[in-house]
Design an enzyme around this catalytic site. Sequence first.
Site, PDB file in Angstrom:
ATOM      1  N   ASP A 129      27.985  29.815  20.549  1.00 49.59           N
ATOM      2  CA  ASP A 129      27.279  29.108  19.265  1.00 49.59           C
ATOM      3  C   ASP A 129      26.393  30.129  19.372  1.00 49.59           C
ATOM      4  O   ASP A 129      25.576  30.909  18.196  1.00 49.59           O
ATOM      5  CB  ASP A 129      26.864  27.919  18.923  1.00 49.59           C
ATOM      6  N   LEU A 130      25.591  30.592  20.740  1.00 50.27           N
ATOM      7  CA  LEU A 130      24.655  31.498  20.404  1.00 50.27           C
ATOM      8  C   LEU A 130      24.931  33.156  20.202  1.00 50.27           C
ATOM      9  O   LEU A 130      24.164  33.733  19.898  1.00 50.27           O
ATOM     10  CB  LEU A 130      23.546  31.228  22.298  1.00 50.27           C
ATOM     11  N   ARG A 154      38.143  33.418  28.257  1.00 48.99           N
ATOM     12  CA  ARG A 154      37.750  33.537  26.764  1.00 48.99           C
ATOM     13  C   ARG A 154      36.483  34.713  27.209  1.00 48.99           C
ATOM     14  O   ARG A 154      35.846  35.074  26.134  1.00 48.99           O
ATOM     15  CB  ARG A 154      36.563  31.950  27.162  1.00 48.99           C
ATOM     16  N   LYS A 157      34.421  41.454  39.045  1.00 49.97           N
ATOM     17  CA  LYS A 157      34.844  40.831  37.165  1.00 49.97           C
ATOM     18  C   LYS A 157      34.243  41.041  35.928  1.00 49.97           C
ATOM     19  O   LYS A 157      34.271  41.403  35.331  1.00 49.97           O
ATOM     20  CB  LYS A 157      35.731  39.877  37.598  1.00 49.97           C
ATOM     21  N   ASN A 158      33.025  40.651  37.108  1.00 48.33           N
ATOM     22  CA  ASN A 158      31.628  39.898  35.377  1.00 48.33           C
ATOM     23  C   ASN A 158      30.951  40.876  34.833  1.00 48.33           C
ATOM     24  O   ASN A 158      30.620  40.826  34.059  1.00 48.33           O
ATOM     25  CB  ASN A 158      31.504  38.644  36.413  1.00 48.33           C
ATOM     26  N   LEU A 181      24.331  24.821  35.140  1.00 46.06           N
ATOM     27  CA  LEU A 181      25.058  25.516  34.279  1.00 46.06           C
ATOM     28  C   LEU A 181      26.179  24.750  33.912  1.00 46.06           C
ATOM     29  O   LEU A 181      26.015  24.976  32.433  1.00 46.06           O
ATOM     30  CB  LEU A 181      25.409  26.827  34.832  1.00 46.06           C
ATOM     31  N   ASP A 189      28.150  30.149  40.521  1.00 51.13           N
ATOM     32  CA  ASP A 189      29.993  30.445  40.971  1.00 51.13           C
ATOM     33  C   ASP A 189      29.993  30.804  42.179  1.00 51.13           C
ATOM     34  O   ASP A 189      30.890  30.504  42.686  1.00 51.13           O
ATOM     35  CB  ASP A 189      30.281  32.613  40.485  1.00 51.13           C
ATOM     36  N   ARG A 199      32.276  25.109  27.031  1.00 48.99           N
ATOM     37  CA  ARG A 199      32.151  27.012  26.734  1.00 48.99           C
ATOM     38  C   ARG A 199      31.308  27.053  25.514  1.00 48.99           C
ATOM     39  O   ARG A 199      32.510  27.995  24.548  1.00 48.99           O
ATOM     40  CB  ARG A 199      33.086  27.363  27.758  1.00 48.99           C
ATOM     41  N   PRO A 200      30.568  27.204  24.688  1.00 49.24           N
ATOM     42  CA  PRO A 200      30.355  27.421  23.422  1.00 49.24           C
ATOM     43  C   PRO A 200      30.001  28.433  22.999  1.00 49.24           C
ATOM     44  O   PRO A 200      29.438  29.254  24.198  1.00 49.24           O
ATOM     45  CB  PRO A 200      29.576  26.490  22.604  1.00 49.24           C
ATOM     46  N   ARG A 248      43.040  35.410  38.859  1.00 49.21           N
ATOM     47  CA  ARG A 248      42.420  35.691  38.457  1.00 49.21           C
ATOM     48  C   ARG A 248      40.988  36.892  38.808  1.00 49.21           C
ATOM     49  O   ARG A 248      40.493  37.611  38.030  1.00 49.21           O
ATOM     50  CB  ARG A 248      41.471  34.886  36.716  1.00 49.21           C
ATOM     51  N   CYS A 275      36.739  25.194  29.031  1.00 45.44           N
ATOM     52  CA  CYS A 275      38.101  25.952  29.690  1.00 45.44           C
ATOM     53  C   CYS A 275      38.121  24.124  31.025  1.00 45.44           C
ATOM     54  O   CYS A 275      37.042  23.943  30.609  1.00 45.44           O
ATOM     55  CB  CYS A 275      37.802  27.464  30.667  1.00 45.44           C
TER      56      CYS A 275
HETATM   57  C1  EPZ Z   1      29.502  33.469  32.612  1.00 47.66           C
HETATM   58  O1  EPZ Z   1      30.127  32.823  31.922  1.00 47.66           O
HETATM   59  C2  EPZ Z   1      30.427  34.296  33.725  1.00 47.66           C
HETATM   60  N1  EPZ Z   1      31.311  34.907  32.931  1.00 47.66           N
HETATM   61  C3  EPZ Z   1      30.525  32.846  34.605  1.00 47.66           C
HETATM   62  O2  EPZ Z   1      31.704  32.890  35.599  1.00 47.66           O
HETATM   63  C4  EPZ Z   1      28.980  32.603  34.879  1.00 47.66           C
HETATM   64  O3  EPZ Z   1      29.901  31.026  35.506  1.00 47.66           O
HETATM   65  C5  EPZ Z   1      28.222  32.504  33.575  1.00 47.66           C
HETATM   66  O4  EPZ Z   1      28.180  33.129  33.092  1.00 47.66           O
HETATM   67  C6  EPZ Z   1      26.993  31.724  34.519  1.00 47.66           C
HETATM   68  O5  EPZ Z   1      26.649  32.605  35.344  1.00 47.66           O
HETATM   69  C7  EPZ Z   1      31.696  35.809  33.216  1.00 47.66           C
HETATM   70  O6  EPZ Z   1      30.561  36.577  33.172  1.00 47.66           O
HETATM   71  C8  EPZ Z   1      32.527  36.409  31.891  1.00 47.66           C
HETATM   72  P1  EPZ Z   1      26.946  31.692  29.664  1.00 47.66           P
HETATM   73  P2  EPZ Z   1      29.137  33.471  30.265  1.00 47.66           P
HETATM   74  O7  EPZ Z   1      26.730  32.158  28.631  1.00 47.66           O
HETATM   75  O8  EPZ Z   1      28.440  34.239  30.066  1.00 47.66           O
HETATM   76  C9  EPZ Z   1      25.718  27.839  27.548  1.00 47.66           C
HETATM   77  C10 EPZ Z   1      33.840  33.532  37.058  1.00 47.66           C
HETATM   78  O9  EPZ Z   1      33.247  32.175  37.779  1.00 47.66           O
HETATM   79  N2  EPZ Z   1      26.055  28.390  26.305  1.00 47.66           N
HETATM   80  O10 EPZ Z   1      25.939  32.193  30.545  1.00 47.66           O
HETATM   81  O11 EPZ Z   1      30.509  32.970  29.807  1.00 47.66           O
HETATM   82  C11 EPZ Z   1      26.616  27.553  28.243  1.00 47.66           C
HETATM   83  O12 EPZ Z   1      28.033  25.994  27.326  1.00 47.66           O
HETATM   84  C12 EPZ Z   1      32.882  32.777  35.489  1.00 47.66           C
HETATM   85  O13 EPZ Z   1      33.241  34.189  37.289  1.00 47.66           O
HETATM   86  C13 EPZ Z   1      25.750  28.229  25.334  1.00 47.66           C
HETATM   87  O14 EPZ Z   1      25.438  26.658  25.208  1.00 47.66           O
HETATM   88  O15 EPZ Z   1      28.394  31.665  30.631  1.00 47.66           O
HETATM   89  C14 EPZ Z   1      26.874  27.917  29.611  1.00 47.66           C
HETATM   90  O16 EPZ Z   1      25.948  25.900  29.981  1.00 47.66           O
HETATM   91  C15 EPZ Z   1      32.183  31.175  35.234  1.00 47.66           C
HETATM   92  N3  EPZ Z   1      26.007  28.160  23.948  1.00 47.66           N
HETATM   93  C16 EPZ Z   1      25.333  27.752  29.395  1.00 47.66           C
HETATM   94  O17 EPZ Z   1      25.286  28.687  28.602  1.00 47.66           O
HETATM   95  C17 EPZ Z   1      26.397  30.182  24.171  1.00 47.66           C
HETATM   96  O18 EPZ Z   1      27.020  30.654  22.923  1.00 47.66           O
HETATM   97  C18 EPZ Z   1      25.275  29.531  30.465  1.00 47.66           C
HETATM   98  O19 EPZ Z   1      26.320  29.826  29.623  1.00 47.66           O
HETATM   99  C19 EPZ Z   1      27.161  30.509  25.650  1.00 47.66           C
HETATM  100  C20 EPZ Z   1      27.022  29.644  26.546  1.00 47.66           C
END
Ligand code: EPZ
Length: 420
Positions: free
Chosen positions: A124-125, A92, A22-23, A329, A307, A121-122, A399, A116
């Site tokens: 900002d980056l 998202r 999925k990811n 995380l 995950d 889930r910001p 999902r 969620c």
């Molecule tokens: C991806 O989410 C996956 N989703 C998530 O899988 C997975 O848990 C996550 O990566 C971590 O491995 C998809 O790939 C669709 P991140 P993502 O941006 O990209 C912070 C599942 O169960 N952050 O790597 O949204 C954030 O809050 C889902 O399949 C910022 O602060 O996660 C988190 O603490 C759930 N600012 C950390 O970084 C930002 O702009 C990692 O988030 C972006 C992220």
Amino acid sequence: MDYLQINRVDSLNGNIKISGAKNASLPLIAMTILAKNNVKIKNLPHVADINTLLKLLHNLGAKFNRSQEITTVDTSSLNQTKATYDIVKTMRASILVLGPILARFGHCEVSLPGGCAIGQRPVDLHLKALEQMGAKIGIESGYIHASAANGLTGCDINFDKITVTGTANIIMAAALANGNTTITNAAREPEVVQLCEVLNNSGVQIDGIASDVLTIHGTNGKLLNIKEFSVIPDRIEAGTYLCAGAITRSQITLTNVDAKHLGAVLAKLEEMGSSFTITKDTITIHPSKIIKAVKIVTQEYPAFPTDMQAQFLALATQAEGTSIIEERLFENRFMHVSELQRMGANISLNGHVATINGGTKLGGTDVMATDLRASSALVLAGLIADGTTDVHRIYHLDRGYDSLEIKLQNVGANVKRLKE
Ligand code: EPZ
């Protein structure tokens, strides 16, 4: 609404075919926005999140044709650049269209995805990196308004935190940018690697693939001719079924799986007593009768994946001794704990650390899924609980798990999908 009714059986036996990831599929579908040709995608999983993103692309004017094995996406007729709240709020990861639409059309509006169940889930980056590439970004009435009339400009991006979809968004934005973009502190998940490989095979030179420093050589706005590809196996689905084998003490074989993506997960299962027979595309688990307690800290790939945290927490309830699981995380990814406690699990939470006193007999009851991976943890618990476990709100499960109850039934589990 559907729910799953689970009754324990002595053991499972047989093969489970793993679906496409999925990811990996989500960024790869967003990537088709960068193409001038019809893109052929094999092995897309049949899960709700994929349908949602395909629907979003359709709403933007793209066309797609889906069969069991192959999906063709044609974005040549894509003429809208606004991803509206009604779709984005349901998934998202829709934020993944921001980079490609902005790169191709020079402007884009995407509803802020909002948080969620598992956290804020910001994004900002994502936004900060696009601004560094020359985009004008504004937030108004819950929408991100982004524009880059003369296209995006390649530059050096350093992510303060490793972000999986943030890395994917910027890779796709950089693919059409003017000049080169270097991303340091890039995510190294296999799903990000496949996005780089497909782009690299389609005329976008990317250096450092699979490392945390990527250099993307932009095409200066030229659309891509994206070659056909097959989505990599879903390592989290695979890990979930390995936990099903371990928790039920059953020898099962996963097919269409890549063990190279599961290093940390296999290592932890070995620590807990299992052993494995591994070939190029299969994994057979040989579970131990006694499950050993374990310490787990979730971190970015290739470390132990967040995950898989909920699934291992369910497994740890059956271990001998006390396990410690720390979630690093996400701020709220222990919602499966209260449901497991209702089944009799002996778990205590202290901030981001769960302490699981194993060896407890679980009793079946009504439980409620709260997020995708929490749902799978409840299914695992139901497989070994006494009596009947009814897992409600399994739209969370749908999902990200393709035909979960059918795959479990095929190895002998007593799982039925019923209507409330
Ligand atoms: C991806 O989410 C996956 N989703 C998530 O899988 C997975 O848990 C996550 O990566 C971590 O491995 C998809 O790939 C669709 P991140 P993502 O941006 O990209 C912070 C599942 O169960 N952050 O790597 O949204 C954030 O809050 C889902 O399949 C910022 O602060 O996660 C988190 O603490 C759930 N600012 C950390 O970084 C930002 O702009 C990692 O988030 C972006 C992220």
